[in-house]
Each structure stands twice: as C-alpha cells, then as structure tokens.
Design an enzyme around this catalytic site. Sequence first.
Site, PDB file in Angstrom:
ATOM      1  N   HIS A  43       0.730  -1.180   0.068  1.00  0.00           N
ATOM      2  CA  HIS A  43      -0.088  -0.037  -0.121  1.00  0.00           C
ATOM      3  C   HIS A  43       0.756   1.438   0.009  1.00  0.00           C
ATOM      4  CE1 HIS A  43       1.081   0.254   4.364  1.00  0.00           C
ATOM      5  NE2 HIS A  43       0.524   1.152   4.196  1.00  0.00           N
TER       6      HIS A  43
HETATM    7  N1  UDP Z   1      -3.657  -4.627   8.755  1.00  0.00           N
HETATM    8  C1  UDP Z   1      -5.023  -5.234   9.001  1.00  0.00           C
HETATM    9  N2  UDP Z   1      -5.714  -5.889   7.834  1.00  0.00           N
HETATM   10  C2  UDP Z   1      -5.267  -5.795   6.567  1.00  0.00           C
HETATM   11  C3  UDP Z   1      -4.102  -5.037   6.309  1.00  0.00           C
HETATM   12  C4  UDP Z   1      -3.224  -4.557   7.497  1.00  0.00           C
HETATM   13  O1  UDP Z   1      -5.653  -5.410  10.094  1.00  0.00           O
HETATM   14  O2  UDP Z   1      -5.881  -6.086   5.472  1.00  0.00           O
HETATM   15  C5  UDP Z   1      -3.352  -4.253   9.853  1.00  0.00           C
HETATM   16  C6  UDP Z   1      -1.785  -4.906  10.131  1.00  0.00           C
HETATM   17  O3  UDP Z   1      -1.729  -6.145  10.793  1.00  0.00           O
HETATM   18  C7  UDP Z   1      -0.797  -3.822  10.942  1.00  0.00           C
HETATM   19  C8  UDP Z   1      -1.756  -2.577  10.439  1.00  0.00           C
HETATM   20  O4  UDP Z   1      -2.810  -2.768   9.693  1.00  0.00           O
HETATM   21  O5  UDP Z   1      -1.444  -4.004  12.365  1.00  0.00           O
HETATM   22  C9  UDP Z   1      -0.630  -1.799   9.601  1.00  0.00           C
HETATM   23  O6  UDP Z   1      -1.228  -0.994   8.968  1.00  0.00           O
HETATM   24  P1  UDP Z   1      -1.206  -0.407   7.603  1.00  0.00           P
HETATM   25  O7  UDP Z   1      -0.034  -1.335   6.773  1.00  0.00           O
HETATM   26  O8  UDP Z   1      -2.030   0.181   6.702  1.00  0.00           O
HETATM   27  O9  UDP Z   1       0.122   0.909   7.953  1.00  0.00           O
HETATM   28  P2  UDP Z   1       1.646   0.902   8.108  1.00  0.00           P
HETATM   29  O10 UDP Z   1       1.957   0.142   9.288  1.00  0.00           O
HETATM   30  O11 UDP Z   1       2.500   0.761   6.992  1.00  0.00           O
HETATM   31  O12 UDP Z   1       1.751   2.428   8.648  1.00  0.00           O
END
Ligand code: UDP
Length: 357
Positions: A207
């Site tokens: 993403h």
């Molecule tokens: N996550 C979730 N469902 C999904 C994809 C990600 O619950 O379909 C959770 C993942 O386990 C983690 C969090 O969302 O706890 C991470 O979010 P994301 O990847 O959007 O953002 P980043 O961590 O890169 O800021």
Amino acid sequence: MKIVTVLGARPQFIKAATVSRALREIQVTEVIIHTGQHFDRNMSEVFFKEMAIPRPDYNLEISGLSHGAMTGRMLEEIESVLLKEKPDSVLVYGDTNSTLAGALAAAKLHIPIAHVEAGLRSFEMKMPEEINRILTDRISRYLFCPTTTAVDNLKREGFDAFECEISQPGDVMYDAVLYYKAQVPKKSTILESLEVKDQPFSLATIHRAENTDNLERLGAICEALNQINQQSKVILPLHPRTRAILDKNNIRLDFTPIEPVGYFDMLALLDGCNLVLTDSGGLQKEAYFFSKYCITLRDQTEWVELVEAGVNTITGTDMALITQAAAKGMGKTVTTSAQLYGDGRASQLIAEKLSKI
Ligand code: UDP
C-alpha cells in the site's frame, strides 16, 4: 484530566486500542476525533468494533483529498474541537496526515502534544510519512519511542536541547498482539474460509505510495508475488488504493487478492502463514511477533533492529532479490532473545504518564 486523541487511519486505530483501554482503567477522560482519512468499513469501523475502541466523539469525514487539502481541512476542524474541549494534552500516533494535523492544531493553541511512535526515521524525505513524523516529533512535548533506535535518532537530531521529554515505553503494537491474540481462535475463521488451515501460504500487503504510485515498482512486486504463488499460495489482503491502481493499469495477478481484513483475521493469517512480504511498517513487526520471516518490499525500513537481528530482509522491488529471499525465508521460524519492542506494558506506561501531565 482530559485528553483529545486524533485518529484517522488503520494503523492508528490498532495502536490506539490498548492505550485507550489503559486510559479508561485509570479513569482518564479521552475524547476521540476520527478525521475520516480511512473510512471504509473494513479499513476503519471493523477495528473500533473488534478491538472495543470507544466510538469517536467527533467524526470529521475528511478523506480522498490531496495531501495539502486533507491536512489543511483537518487542521481547521481539529482546532475548533480543541477550542471547545480545552484538553490538558493531545495524543497522536504514528506518521499520517491526521498525526501532523492533530499535532499542528495543538501546538498553535499551546496544548502539550504526546506522540506515540516518536523518533522513527526512514531517512527518505520523499516519503510523506517521514515529513509527518519529523514535524510531529519537533513540536511534541512527550515523545514515546518504541525502540532504542528511535531514541538514538532523536538524540542525534538534537532533541535533548528541545523542550520535550523522551522516553522508551516500548511498542504499543506489541501490547496489542499480546492482548488480542488469545481471542483469535474464537473470533476468526479466515483460515478455514480461505481453505489454508493446514496449507502453507505467504501473506502479503502492498500500500505504500512509493510502490503504488510507481507502476514499474508495482508491476515488479506483482510479478514476484505471481512467481512465489506458483510454489505456495499467496494471500494478499489488498488496500483499496492499490486495488484501484492495479485495475486502472491492468496489472495482473495470477491469484485473487482478498479484501482488507479485520485485526483478528490478520492475526490469524500471521499465525498461519509461513512467510510475510510487505511494504507496511506495522506488519514487519507483527511478522516478528509471530516468529515469521519478513521480506520488506521497500528500499529502507524504520525497524532496522529486525534487519540487524536477521529476521527481516530489505529487497526493494527487485524481483530476483524478492524470490531468492522468499526461498530462503519460507517456513523459517525466527526468534531473538532481545526484547526489541518492550515488555508488553508500553500502553500502560504511556497512560500513566499522560494521567500526570
Ligand atoms: N492490517 C489489517 N488488515 C489488513 C492489512 C493490515 O488489520 O488487511 C493491519 C496490520 O496487521 C497492522 C496494520 O494494519 O497492524 C498496519 O497498517 P498499514 O499496513 O496500513 O500501515 P503502516 O503500518 O504501514 O503504517
């Protein structure tokens, strides 16, 4: 004692869940603003429901705008809530536009800001997240760092000389995994419905803007996932923005990605998989919490201790590097003895500190 918490995006709901619970336990009043940055049911509502986060007191419904327009509108709206609520402090998480808007609105009103996940750096100023986190750190009063590296980053940038308090309570995402994982067997049936209960599979997410907004990078990741899928099934809960870009540009996956999943389903997938491939920040750590090898589909990471521990490899979007790393890491159980992310009490320590501001 009143705290206003500003949330907006999926990872922030997950980070806030255990802190919010700890605040309630010590009877601190928390007023929640949801900016609306993520609003779909499976990117927002599901987390409030599953993780029992209190309903937001304010829903600003600001989404789908350019970075400037989104941050600007949030700033204006958050300011008016802060003027009305007059909190003792404002709590922000991570590195999104909602984080920066919340911090900026509070700073201009001279309300102390607490930043959870302070001090993280990718050293890539083109990342919107890097800009948001550096600026938020600089105007925050209470800097809650998840790791030793984060503390060192702040010290190197001269934060010791600023009017702020740096502490290292640990990582609230670790607290969340420890707290919620016992409920997974009762609350998730995703392994059964995807028919992978006793099957090996890899778990992937994509993403990050540097990948989705660059078709060459995105195409290379998809091609690598197609190749890995020939050996062992790939499960890809797809972010709506990534899905729209794949559809629009006819980038083909040989398997059907699934919709984004809720937290319990994600924990079940992490528990059941035998490899994680991701450009997410949070998922890199969660892979480690479930002892899974992680391939980071980026050119750098903020979670360098995982790379140093040999449990995470940075491949960028080089197809050969990704498939070689997958062959090496698939099915591997990774562990380290170090407590890289604290002892599971970060949320409690943060809540206690906030109650004394
Ligand atoms: N996550 C979730 N469902 C999904 C994809 C990600 O619950 O379909 C959770 C993942 O386990 C983690 C969090 O969302 O706890 C991470 O979010 P994301 O990847 O959007 O953002 P980043 O961590 O890169 O800021």
